[in-house]
Design an enzyme around this catalytic site. Structure first.
Site, PDB file in Angstrom:
ATOM      1  N   PRO A 124       0.518  -1.111   0.146  1.00 28.29           N
ATOM      2  CA  PRO A 124       0.078  -0.061   0.370  1.00 28.29           C
ATOM      3  C   PRO A 124       0.616   1.593  -0.081  1.00 28.29           C
ATOM      4  CG  PRO A 124       0.370  -0.950   2.370  1.00 28.29           C
ATOM      5  CD  PRO A 124       0.672  -2.432   1.238  1.00 28.29           C
ATOM      6  N   CYS A 125       1.750   1.790  -0.741  1.00 30.62           N
ATOM      7  CA  CYS A 125       2.408   2.720  -1.057  1.00 30.62           C
ATOM      8  C   CYS A 125       1.151   3.509  -1.729  1.00 30.62           C
ATOM      9  CB  CYS A 125       3.576   2.488  -2.048  1.00 30.62           C
ATOM     10  SG  CYS A 125       2.627   2.352  -3.613  1.00 30.62           S
TER      11      CYS A 125
END
Length: 162
Positions: A124-125
């Protein structure tokens, strides 16, 4: 016996069409489709990935169970593994991410590694934002970053596109 590679497309998601690649029983890439489509090869791990992404988009799945095959430098892999520790529905700053990795001075390198994440959404950048609460660069576009954070229920009152 050789490596089994897979390639598939997950169309019409809330954030656009996605391309998914696998190697053996691992997902090696989930990206926002920008290039021309090639002939796909669906594998069991890609089928599982698409099913879990559908659950994420429709019912708020918070965890993914398929194996990841992250390939990058040692530093990139450290950053990507730390991204996996950011809870669903929360955000942290690039500075906080650098601190978690043990070196606040590495903030630019952390940002670069974050931007080179090969497995969008699952790693989850999109949960990493600017220190001032602003949405900053995202390979899938800022509108998709905002959608993902809103979908996850992240506090967006302090976030802005600018």
């Amino acid at each position: 016996m050789g490596t089994t590679k897979g390639l598939a497309y997950y169309n019409h998601t809330p954030v656009g069409d996605l391309v998914i690649e696998s190697e053996d029983d691992t997902i090696t890439r989930i990206g926002f489709l920008k290039e021309q489509r090639e002939t796909g090869r669906l594998t069991p791990v890609i089928e599982l990935c698409i099913r879990e992404l559908e659950e994420y988009f429709s019912r708020g799945r918070k965890f993914f169970t398929f194996n990841l095959g992250l390939r990058g430098t040692e530093f990139q892999n450290r950053v990507w593994k730390e991204l996996l520790n950011i809870p669903y529905g929360t955000t942290i700053s690039y500075e906080e991410l650098a601190i978690r990795l043990g070196d606040i001075k590495s903030i630019r390198a952390v940002g670069l590694a974050n931007g080179q994440n090969p497995v969008a959404i699952v790693v989850p950048c999109h949960r990493v934002i600017g220190k001032n609460g602003s949405l900053t660069g995202y390979g899938g576009g800022l509108e998709n970053k905002q959608w993902l954070l809103e979908h996850e229920g992240a506090v967006l009152k302090q976030l802005s596109l600018f």
